[in-house]
Design an enzyme around this catalytic site. Structure first.
Site, PDB file in Angstrom:
ATOM      1  N   HIS A  61       0.847  -1.212   0.000  1.00 40.24           N
ATOM      2  CA  HIS A  61       0.000   0.000   0.000  1.00 40.24           C
ATOM      3  C   HIS A  61       0.875   1.253   0.000  1.00 40.24           C
ATOM      4  O   HIS A  61       1.281   1.748   1.045  1.00 40.24           O
ATOM      5  CB  HIS A  61      -0.919  -0.016   1.227  1.00 40.24           C
ATOM      6  CG  HIS A  61      -2.033   1.003   1.153  1.00 40.24           C
ATOM      7  ND1 HIS A  61      -3.278   0.782   1.671  1.00 40.24           N
ATOM      8  CD2 HIS A  61      -2.074   2.252   0.619  1.00 40.24           C
ATOM      9  CE1 HIS A  61      -4.047   1.846   1.462  1.00 40.24           C
ATOM     10  NE2 HIS A  61      -3.339   2.755   0.834  1.00 40.24           N
ATOM     11  N   ARG A  81       2.561   9.020  -6.129  1.00 39.02           N
ATOM     12  CA  ARG A  81       2.147  10.348  -6.634  1.00 39.02           C
ATOM     13  C   ARG A  81       2.473  10.610  -8.092  1.00 39.02           C
ATOM     14  O   ARG A  81       2.369  11.747  -8.544  1.00 39.02           O
ATOM     15  CB  ARG A  81       2.756  11.466  -5.782  1.00 39.02           C
ATOM     16  CG  ARG A  81       2.524  11.364  -4.291  1.00 39.02           C
ATOM     17  CD  ARG A  81       1.059  11.381  -3.929  1.00 39.02           C
ATOM     18  NE  ARG A  81       0.853  11.531  -2.482  1.00 39.02           N
ATOM     19  CZ  ARG A  81      -0.257  11.170  -1.860  1.00 39.02           C
ATOM     20  NH1 ARG A  81      -1.250  10.606  -2.539  1.00 39.02           N
ATOM     21  NH2 ARG A  81      -0.395  11.352  -0.568  1.00 39.02           N
ATOM     22  N   ASN A 130      -4.663   6.193  -7.223  1.00 35.98           N
ATOM     23  CA  ASN A 130      -5.329   7.506  -7.082  1.00 35.98           C
ATOM     24  C   ASN A 130      -4.385   8.648  -7.457  1.00 35.98           C
ATOM     25  O   ASN A 130      -4.152   9.576  -6.691  1.00 35.98           O
ATOM     26  CB  ASN A 130      -5.875   7.708  -5.663  1.00 35.98           C
ATOM     27  CG  ASN A 130      -4.800   7.693  -4.600  1.00 35.98           C
ATOM     28  OD1 ASN A 130      -3.739   7.101  -4.788  1.00 35.98           O
ATOM     29  ND2 ASN A 130      -5.052   8.345  -3.476  1.00 35.98           N
ATOM     30  N   ASP A 180      -8.807   3.196  -3.700  1.00 33.54           N
ATOM     31  CA  ASP A 180      -8.243   3.690  -2.441  1.00 33.54           C
ATOM     32  C   ASP A 180      -8.205   5.212  -2.351  1.00 33.54           C
ATOM     33  O   ASP A 180      -7.882   5.895  -3.324  1.00 33.54           O
ATOM     34  CB  ASP A 180      -6.824   3.149  -2.214  1.00 33.54           C
ATOM     35  CG  ASP A 180      -6.264   3.654  -0.896  1.00 33.54           C
ATOM     36  OD1 ASP A 180      -7.002   3.650   0.098  1.00 33.54           O
ATOM     37  OD2 ASP A 180      -5.096   4.087  -0.862  1.00 33.54           O
ATOM     38  N   HIS A 202     -11.011   0.562   0.635  1.00 27.97           N
ATOM     39  CA  HIS A 202     -10.851   1.669   1.581  1.00 27.97           C
ATOM     40  C   HIS A 202     -12.245   1.873   2.168  1.00 27.97           C
ATOM     41  O   HIS A 202     -13.141   2.326   1.461  1.00 27.97           O
ATOM     42  CB  HIS A 202     -10.354   2.908   0.835  1.00 27.97           C
ATOM     43  CG  HIS A 202     -10.442   4.183   1.613  1.00 27.97           C
ATOM     44  ND1 HIS A 202      -9.328   4.890   2.014  1.00 27.97           N
ATOM     45  CD2 HIS A 202     -11.512   4.893   2.068  1.00 27.97           C
ATOM     46  CE1 HIS A 202      -9.708   5.975   2.680  1.00 27.97           C
ATOM     47  NE2 HIS A 202     -11.036   6.004   2.724  1.00 27.97           N
ATOM     48  N   HIS A 216      -5.972  -0.719   5.580  1.00 30.32           N
ATOM     49  CA  HIS A 216      -5.765   0.089   6.799  1.00 30.32           C
ATOM     50  C   HIS A 216      -6.897   0.044   7.824  1.00 30.32           C
ATOM     51  O   HIS A 216      -7.578   1.034   8.057  1.00 30.32           O
ATOM     52  CB  HIS A 216      -5.419   1.536   6.438  1.00 30.32           C
ATOM     53  CG  HIS A 216      -6.189   2.146   5.298  1.00 30.32           C
ATOM     54  ND1 HIS A 216      -7.562   2.115   5.220  1.00 30.32           N
ATOM     55  CD2 HIS A 216      -5.775   2.809   4.187  1.00 30.32           C
ATOM     56  CE1 HIS A 216      -7.953   2.733   4.131  1.00 30.32           C
ATOM     57  NE2 HIS A 216      -6.887   3.153   3.485  1.00 30.32           N
ATOM     58  N   ASN A 267      -6.304   9.363   6.870  1.00 29.20           N
ATOM     59  CA  ASN A 267      -7.624   8.796   6.640  1.00 29.20           C
ATOM     60  C   ASN A 267      -7.486   7.319   6.287  1.00 29.20           C
ATOM     61  O   ASN A 267      -6.864   7.002   5.276  1.00 29.20           O
ATOM     62  CB  ASN A 267      -8.313   9.536   5.493  1.00 29.20           C
ATOM     63  CG  ASN A 267      -9.727   9.061   5.262  1.00 29.20           C
ATOM     64  OD1 ASN A 267     -10.325   8.456   6.146  1.00 29.20           O
ATOM     65  ND2 ASN A 267     -10.261   9.307   4.076  1.00 29.20           N
ATOM     66  N   ASP A 269       0.781   2.470   3.813  1.00 31.92           N
ATOM     67  CA  ASP A 269      -0.023   3.562   3.252  1.00 31.92           C
ATOM     68  C   ASP A 269       0.848   4.824   3.127  1.00 31.92           C
ATOM     69  O   ASP A 269       0.397   5.937   3.429  1.00 31.92           O
ATOM     70  CB  ASP A 269      -1.265   3.827   4.119  1.00 31.92           C
ATOM     71  CG  ASP A 269      -2.286   4.727   3.436  1.00 31.92           C
ATOM     72  OD1 ASP A 269      -2.057   5.121   2.270  1.00 31.92           O
ATOM     73  OD2 ASP A 269      -3.299   5.057   4.076  1.00 31.92           O
TER      74      ASP A 269
END
Ligand SMILES: [Zn+2]
Length: 423
Positions: A61, A65, A95, A153, A180, A233, A279, A306
């Site tokens: 996880h 970017r 994402n 996610d 998620h 998570h 989060n 994460d």
């Protein structure tokens, strides 16, 4: 040939360390493991006194970017951060901008990864087009491009019928769906756990039921469709209990816990430190203990960080407006060692099993134990050394971590992969 001499070996089957030397041949394979090995011929000897040798880590996880937010991180810096933390394989979340929702985008990232990373990288694909939660993404094309799992996610799949269809479809390709879990109507724009602490700080809270209700829904859909759901998570004791029962019922569910949800809780936010904003949020001290027990008992299949880099500028926002997430790749091994292994809460086996072996099994990969005949892929942790998590030390572009500038026990001295010493 390389002879790692005088160290102790960690493996996933026992909390105890085994004192043994390790000989790596010129093909990058472990040719001997045993006591008092002699260097035949011209082997280079590496003194590993006071060191633990353990299989290299694997993180399922990670947010690199790229594409779209390279000012926070990119694949090159992310992979170097992984190596710095003892991690030799990473799975990237989709994402990004654009979101990775087609086979051609998956291939583009994988090409980029081959050019810019010294470790293997897997790219996951979105469940829904553009992560918008409205229609299914090109699952067949992404499966063909080699995604190991599908996930939106950062957000849940809001429509249960869409998730049901996605799980059916993903199952045809043997792909898990990573969830998620969050009910947006409940979490709204909350920035920390809802309770007396959020009340005291005057911050909007996210109740644990936001996660628990979605988690319950996703597991039921997995049961109904026969699909494999991987819960990302997990933060709450009750959510974990749901997973424990589902596993006992034979439902195909796996799950992960992050180092920060084990180590920190809502009390650590203190003076609105945005390096404790993520989060799902940090929960309570009781949740910390329950999650730790779940990790020891094997409810959690894997530890995953994460890793979520953000710029200093963004994280310098006030707590309510700062982005969610912290980095984790560079601090996971040593912080878990300091917090739990050194204090006798669990043994080395937990770290090896949950952050090296099981993540690889989740992807259907071979594990990398330190055994004769296996490829060399291990890290050397110097227990007498120490590490200061300074910006200069970090390889990530970002340093949004609660550990910033802290000095802790242990030092990852080498990261060995085949014939290469990556660190
Ligand atoms: Zn997430």
């Amino acid at each position: 040939m390389l002879l790692y001499k005088g160290g102790q070996i960690a493996n996933e089957d026992t909390p105890k360390l085994e004192k043994a030397d390790v000989l790596v041949d010129e093909k990058g394979r472990i040719s001997r493991v045993g006591a008092n090995l002699k260097a035949a011929g011209k082997a280079e000897i590496i003194d590993c006194t006071a060191c633990v040798l353990m299989p290299a880590m694997f993180d399922v996880h990670v947010h690199a970017r790229e594409p779209g937010q390279e000012y926070k991180e990119n694949i090159a810096t992310c992979s170097e951060a992984a190596i710095n933390g003892g991690v030799t394989g990473i799975v990237l979340m989709p994402n990004t901008n654009p979101a990775i929702d087609s086979g051609s985008l998956v291939r583009a990232v994988m090409d980029r990864a081959r050019q810019s990373s010294r470790i293997p990288i897997w790219q996951t694909g979105c469940v829904t087009k553009g992560r918008a939660g409205e229609e299914l993404a090109g699952i067949a094309g992404m499966a063909d491009a080699g995604v190991p799992m599908l996930t939106d996610d950062g957000d849940p799949v809001p429509c249960p019928n869409l998730l049901k269809r996605a799980m059916d479809y993903a199952n045809d390709f043997g792909l898990p769906i990573a969830s998620h879990c969050e009910v947006k109507e409940l979490s709204a724009h909350g920035s920390m756990n809802e309770g007396s602490v959020s009340y005291g700080l005057g911050l909007h809270g996210v109740p644990a039921i936001s996660e628990e209700i979605c988690l319950d829904r996703d597991i039921r859909i997995a049961q109904y469709t026969g699909g494999h759901v991987h819960i990302q998570h997990v933060t709450s004791a009750r959510g974990m209990l749901t997973i424990r029962r589902a596993k006992e019922d034979g439902i195909r569910v796996t799950c992960e816990v992050s180092p920060h949800h084990l180590i920190f809780n809502e009390e650590d936010i203190g003076d609105y430190d945005t390096n404790y904003k993520m989060n799902p949020p940090l929960r309570t001290a009781e949740d910390n203990e329950a999650l730790l027990q779940g990790l020891i008992d094997g409810v959690f299949d894997v530890i995953a960080t994460d890793h979520a880099p953000h710029s200093e500028f963004e994280k310098s926002n006030d707590f309510g407006n700062a982005p969610y997430g912290i980095t984790g790749l560079e601090t996971a091994v040593l912080s878990l060692y300091n917090r739990f292994i050194q204090r006798g809460r669990f043994g080395w086996d937990i770290l090896v099993k949950r952050y090296s072996a099981e993540p690889r099994r989740l992807l259907g990969l071979d594990t990398v134990p330190i055994q004769e005949g296996c490829p060399a892929e291990f890290i050397v942790v110097d227990l007498e050394g120490e590490t200061t998590f300074s910006k200069e030390w970090m390889r990530s572009k970002s340093s949004n971590t609660p550990f910033i500038d802290q000095t802790i026990a242990g030092k990852i001295r080498s990261v060995v992969k085949g014939v290469d010493c990556l660190k």
